[in-house]
Write a protein that holds these residues in place. Sequence first.
Motif, PDB file in Angstrom:
ATOM      1  N   THR A 233      -2.189 -18.244   3.719  1.00 58.10           N
ATOM      2  CA  THR A 233      -2.426 -18.046   2.208  1.00 58.10           C
ATOM      3  C   THR A 233      -4.138 -17.498   1.899  1.00 58.10           C
ATOM      4  O   THR A 233      -4.391 -17.695   0.955  1.00 58.10           O
ATOM      5  N   ASP A 234      -4.802 -17.434   3.182  1.00 60.24           N
ATOM      6  CA  ASP A 234      -6.258 -17.335   3.024  1.00 60.24           C
ATOM      7  C   ASP A 234      -6.623 -16.094   1.990  1.00 60.24           C
ATOM      8  O   ASP A 234      -7.788 -16.205   1.055  1.00 60.24           O
ATOM      9  N   GLN A 235      -6.047 -15.027   2.161  1.00 60.19           N
ATOM     10  CA  GLN A 235      -6.540 -13.904   1.141  1.00 60.19           C
ATOM     11  C   GLN A 235      -6.235 -14.205  -0.301  1.00 60.19           C
ATOM     12  O   GLN A 235      -6.992 -14.048  -1.268  1.00 60.19           O
ATOM     13  N   THR A 236      -4.845 -14.612  -0.452  1.00 61.16           N
ATOM     14  CA  THR A 236      -4.553 -15.113  -2.079  1.00 61.16           C
ATOM     15  C   THR A 236      -5.359 -16.080  -2.563  1.00 61.16           C
ATOM     16  O   THR A 236      -5.506 -16.200  -3.635  1.00 61.16           O
ATOM     17  N   MET A 237      -5.589 -17.084  -1.826  1.00 60.27           N
ATOM     18  CA  MET A 237      -6.568 -18.300  -1.981  1.00 60.27           C
ATOM     19  C   MET A 237      -7.789 -18.126  -2.304  1.00 60.27           C
ATOM     20  O   MET A 237      -8.386 -18.486  -3.503  1.00 60.27           O
ATOM     21  N   MET A 238      -8.434 -17.145  -1.463  1.00 57.75           N
ATOM     22  CA  MET A 238      -9.976 -16.641  -1.577  1.00 57.75           C
ATOM     23  C   MET A 238      -9.956 -15.597  -2.957  1.00 57.75           C
ATOM     24  O   MET A 238     -11.017 -15.921  -3.651  1.00 57.75           O
ATOM     25  N   LEU A 239      -8.973 -14.875  -3.218  1.00 61.90           N
ATOM     26  CA  LEU A 239      -9.205 -14.166  -4.618  1.00 61.90           C
ATOM     27  C   LEU A 239      -9.319 -14.993  -5.758  1.00 61.90           C
ATOM     28  O   LEU A 239      -9.766 -14.703  -6.483  1.00 61.90           O
ATOM     29  N   GLY A 240      -8.495 -16.113  -5.769  1.00 60.18           N
ATOM     30  CA  GLY A 240      -8.346 -17.333  -6.601  1.00 60.18           C
ATOM     31  C   GLY A 240      -9.746 -17.853  -6.796  1.00 60.18           C
ATOM     32  O   GLY A 240     -10.138 -17.855  -7.839  1.00 60.18           O
ATOM     33  N   TRP A 241     -10.353 -18.192  -5.530  1.00 64.55           N
ATOM     34  CA  TRP A 241     -11.604 -18.633  -5.548  1.00 64.55           C
ATOM     35  C   TRP A 241     -12.523 -17.514  -6.118  1.00 64.55           C
ATOM     36  O   TRP A 241     -13.665 -17.970  -7.057  1.00 64.55           O
ATOM     37  N   ASN A 242     -12.445 -16.304  -5.978  1.00 59.84           N
ATOM     38  CA  ASN A 242     -13.410 -15.401  -6.388  1.00 59.84           C
ATOM     39  C   ASN A 242     -13.479 -15.125  -7.766  1.00 59.84           C
ATOM     40  O   ASN A 242     -14.542 -15.087  -8.719  1.00 59.84           O
ATOM     41  N   ARG A 243     -12.159 -15.419  -8.290  1.00 52.85           N
ATOM     42  CA  ARG A 243     -12.028 -14.967  -9.953  1.00 52.85           C
ATOM     43  C   ARG A 243     -12.181 -16.289 -10.755  1.00 52.85           C
ATOM     44  O   ARG A 243     -12.712 -16.068 -11.875  1.00 52.85           O
ATOM     45  N   LEU A 244     -12.059 -17.304 -10.009  1.00 53.81           N
ATOM     46  CA  LEU A 244     -12.306 -18.816 -10.934  1.00 53.81           C
ATOM     47  C   LEU A 244     -13.564 -19.292 -10.555  1.00 53.81           C
ATOM     48  O   LEU A 244     -13.998 -19.785 -11.642  1.00 53.81           O
ATOM     49  N   TYR A 245     -14.133 -19.242  -9.543  1.00 54.18           N
ATOM     50  CA  TYR A 245     -15.343 -19.846  -9.134  1.00 54.18           C
ATOM     51  C   TYR A 245     -16.710 -19.200  -8.578  1.00 54.18           C
ATOM     52  O   TYR A 245     -17.428 -19.564  -7.922  1.00 54.18           O
ATOM     53  N   ASN A 246     -16.570 -17.541  -8.926  1.00 57.24           N
ATOM     54  CA  ASN A 246     -17.467 -16.961  -8.273  1.00 57.24           C
ATOM     55  C   ASN A 246     -17.917 -17.024  -6.734  1.00 57.24           C
ATOM     56  O   ASN A 246     -18.882 -16.888  -6.143  1.00 57.24           O
ATOM     57  N   PHE A 247     -16.793 -17.156  -5.977  1.00 56.93           N
ATOM     58  CA  PHE A 247     -16.801 -17.144  -4.741  1.00 56.93           C
ATOM     59  C   PHE A 247     -16.769 -15.642  -4.019  1.00 56.93           C
ATOM     60  O   PHE A 247     -15.883 -14.931  -4.690  1.00 56.93           O
ATOM     61  N   ASN A 248     -17.764 -15.386  -3.146  1.00 53.85           N
ATOM     62  CA  ASN A 248     -17.814 -14.177  -2.543  1.00 53.85           C
ATOM     63  C   ASN A 248     -16.930 -14.263  -1.213  1.00 53.85           C
ATOM     64  O   ASN A 248     -17.396 -14.725  -0.321  1.00 53.85           O
ATOM     65  N   GLU A 260      -7.399  -1.042  -3.892  1.00 52.08           N
ATOM     66  CA  GLU A 260      -6.636  -1.456  -5.207  1.00 52.08           C
ATOM     67  C   GLU A 260      -6.924  -2.733  -5.725  1.00 52.08           C
ATOM     68  O   GLU A 260      -6.720  -3.010  -6.824  1.00 52.08           O
ATOM     69  N   VAL A 261      -7.183  -3.702  -4.740  1.00 57.16           N
ATOM     70  CA  VAL A 261      -7.160  -5.182  -5.333  1.00 57.16           C
ATOM     71  C   VAL A 261      -8.409  -5.336  -5.807  1.00 57.16           C
ATOM     72  O   VAL A 261      -9.512  -5.045  -5.119  1.00 57.16           O
ATOM     73  N   GLU A 262      -8.404  -5.827  -6.821  1.00 52.02           N
ATOM     74  CA  GLU A 262      -9.776  -6.382  -7.714  1.00 52.02           C
ATOM     75  C   GLU A 262     -10.441  -7.328  -7.021  1.00 52.02           C
ATOM     76  O   GLU A 262      -9.999  -8.464  -7.119  1.00 52.02           O
ATOM     77  N   ILE A 263     -11.616  -7.195  -6.479  1.00 58.62           N
ATOM     78  CA  ILE A 263     -12.489  -8.163  -5.938  1.00 58.62           C
ATOM     79  C   ILE A 263     -13.721  -8.042  -6.542  1.00 58.62           C
ATOM     80  O   ILE A 263     -14.560  -7.156  -6.518  1.00 58.62           O
ATOM     81  N   LYS A 264     -14.392  -9.302  -7.192  1.00 61.74           N
ATOM     82  CA  LYS A 264     -15.759  -9.263  -7.769  1.00 61.74           C
ATOM     83  C   LYS A 264     -16.663  -9.810  -6.779  1.00 61.74           C
ATOM     84  O   LYS A 264     -16.561 -10.441  -6.020  1.00 61.74           O
ATOM     85  N   GLN A 265     -17.906  -9.177  -6.953  1.00 64.51           N
ATOM     86  CA  GLN A 265     -19.136  -9.351  -6.040  1.00 64.51           C
ATOM     87  C   GLN A 265     -20.209 -10.075  -6.911  1.00 64.51           C
ATOM     88  O   GLN A 265     -20.769  -9.487  -7.944  1.00 64.51           O
ATOM     89  N   HIS A 266     -20.256 -11.355  -6.802  1.00 65.55           N
ATOM     90  CA  HIS A 266     -21.010 -12.242  -7.659  1.00 65.55           C
ATOM     91  C   HIS A 266     -22.563 -12.273  -7.204  1.00 65.55           C
ATOM     92  O   HIS A 266     -22.797 -12.575  -6.243  1.00 65.55           O
ATOM     93  N   ALA A 267     -23.535 -11.776  -8.252  1.00 62.05           N
ATOM     94  CA  ALA A 267     -24.960 -11.735  -7.913  1.00 62.05           C
ATOM     95  C   ALA A 267     -25.286 -13.128  -7.558  1.00 62.05           C
ATOM     96  O   ALA A 267     -26.011 -13.453  -6.678  1.00 62.05           O
ATOM     97  N   LYS A 268     -24.751 -13.976  -8.429  1.00 63.37           N
ATOM     98  CA  LYS A 268     -25.194 -15.684  -8.329  1.00 63.37           C
ATOM     99  C   LYS A 268     -23.676 -16.220  -7.881  1.00 63.37           C
ATOM    100  O   LYS A 268     -22.791 -16.493  -8.622  1.00 63.37           O
ATOM    101  N   PRO A 269     -23.663 -16.749  -6.579  1.00 66.81           N
ATOM    102  CA  PRO A 269     -22.256 -17.372  -5.992  1.00 66.81           C
ATOM    103  C   PRO A 269     -22.187 -18.651  -6.797  1.00 66.81           C
ATOM    104  O   PRO A 269     -23.032 -19.201  -7.175  1.00 66.81           O
ATOM    105  N   GLY A 270     -20.898 -18.952  -6.787  1.00 69.89           N
ATOM    106  CA  GLY A 270     -20.556 -20.459  -7.450  1.00 69.89           C
ATOM    107  C   GLY A 270     -20.784 -21.360  -6.393  1.00 69.89           C
ATOM    108  O   GLY A 270     -21.415 -21.397  -5.423  1.00 69.89           O
ATOM    109  N   MET A 271     -20.206 -22.619  -6.992  1.00 73.07           N
ATOM    110  CA  MET A 271     -20.506 -24.016  -6.228  1.00 73.07           C
ATOM    111  C   MET A 271     -19.641 -24.158  -4.925  1.00 73.07           C
ATOM    112  O   MET A 271     -19.930 -25.048  -4.083  1.00 73.07           O
TER     113      MET A 271
END
Length: 453
Positions: A233-248, A260-271
């Motif tokens: 489940t690494d891809q689906t789990m990390m997408l959750g981290w990306n959307r919820l916790y600013n994980f790159n 087509e998969v929406e992936i955010k690139q965070h200038a300031k990574p989360g915790m």
Amino acid sequence: MSPLNLSRRQWLAASAGLLSAAAWPLWAQTPATSAKGARIVIIGGGVGGATAAKYLKIFDPSLRVTVIEKNRTYIRAYGSSEVLNQHSSMDELNVSYDALASRYGVNFVFDTVTGFDPQARTVSTAGKQILTYDRLIVSPGIQLLYDAYAGYSEAVANTAVPSGWIPGAQTALLAKQLQGMRQGGTFVMAAPPNPYRCPPGPYERPALMTEWFMKHNPTAKVIIVDPKDSFVTDQTMMLGWNRLYNFNLPEDYIKAMSPEVEIKQHAKPGMLNWVRGKDGGRPLRVDGKNMTIEIEAGVIQADVINVIPPMKAGQIALTLGLADKNGWCPVDRRNFASTLQPNVHVIGDASIADAMPKSAFAANTQAKVAARAIIEELAGRPAPEPFWENTCYALAGKDYGLFVADVFKVVEGKIARINKARYLPLEASAAQIKLAARYQQAWLRTFTDDCFA
């Protein structure tokens, strides 16, 4: 098996185009007279053992089924990480054996097994009891190899650096440590090497704590150190981290996903941070006194450390001579009969089940297949062709659910996965993701009932 469960199993197998029309009617037949009154002893009252006991009695109420279990209450491992973020309590993990005894007539012996005689077909206990069986089912669970890392031990885990992968006092200690961690502190979780119990579980745990810290300790840091470079489940789990916790996401993961998969690139990574094996994440040493963990990339100072160490079959499997040199139990894939001891079946996490994961759901479905096979074989009939299922639900956050779901059959002597689609789609909508979280919570209740009620 109830008609509801039977039709669902048939539907899953049929959807894969692999249902044997001749085999499945055997599951609903009444066992022959020669199987009636047989003595089945089960060692271990976890998910595998409890399910086997229940379904043996459902299939044939005349069977004399006895479960030997050292604890009078089962503490469920699945869902136990929700104690850490105050979504659940330790008391809610406790499951009673009362329904199995009163509703189905399962006999319980609360004692510790000390040995058995495979020729006489007897099991002995610390309380000097000797139980005779026609078939023995062993559901040993796992044991944690605390000494796999320098400086770590069960004593350290019980007092300073808990694991909590087998729920109990260490789970309560870890919850206390995390909820009391100083503001701006660092939580490090060491993920286990393969194979291990509950594939998505080690990555759900830090996700739930990251969500909790964002509300209660917003300057905290969460670091996963990992001997592996990927996980179920690494891809689906990390997408959750990306959307919820600013994980790159790592670059190689981004490249592997559809544009087509929406992936955010965070200038300031989360915790939340994940240190993979290829980046030096393999744990080497634990210092519970100074609260440091050494990995190949260096030493990390932490406030709370949670180590999920390597695992092997529960000690009783080794005591009874059911495990091989690697610490796991080889079985006949069609009925989970031990290949090392006669008239013994080994189910659950301890068994070597090829493509099947070490999960509660897998133990449950293995128990049902083994129970049916035992009845048919005692009655002098061949067991039907087995199929198994597994679904592992996980949360990236309270309202962010995901899963892996599979169907298995024996292919060329090994248990193989026969479905193609496995995961929550990466392009799933927000509503679908929230619904998956609701399924996870409903599953905790209905699954427990299927095993124990």
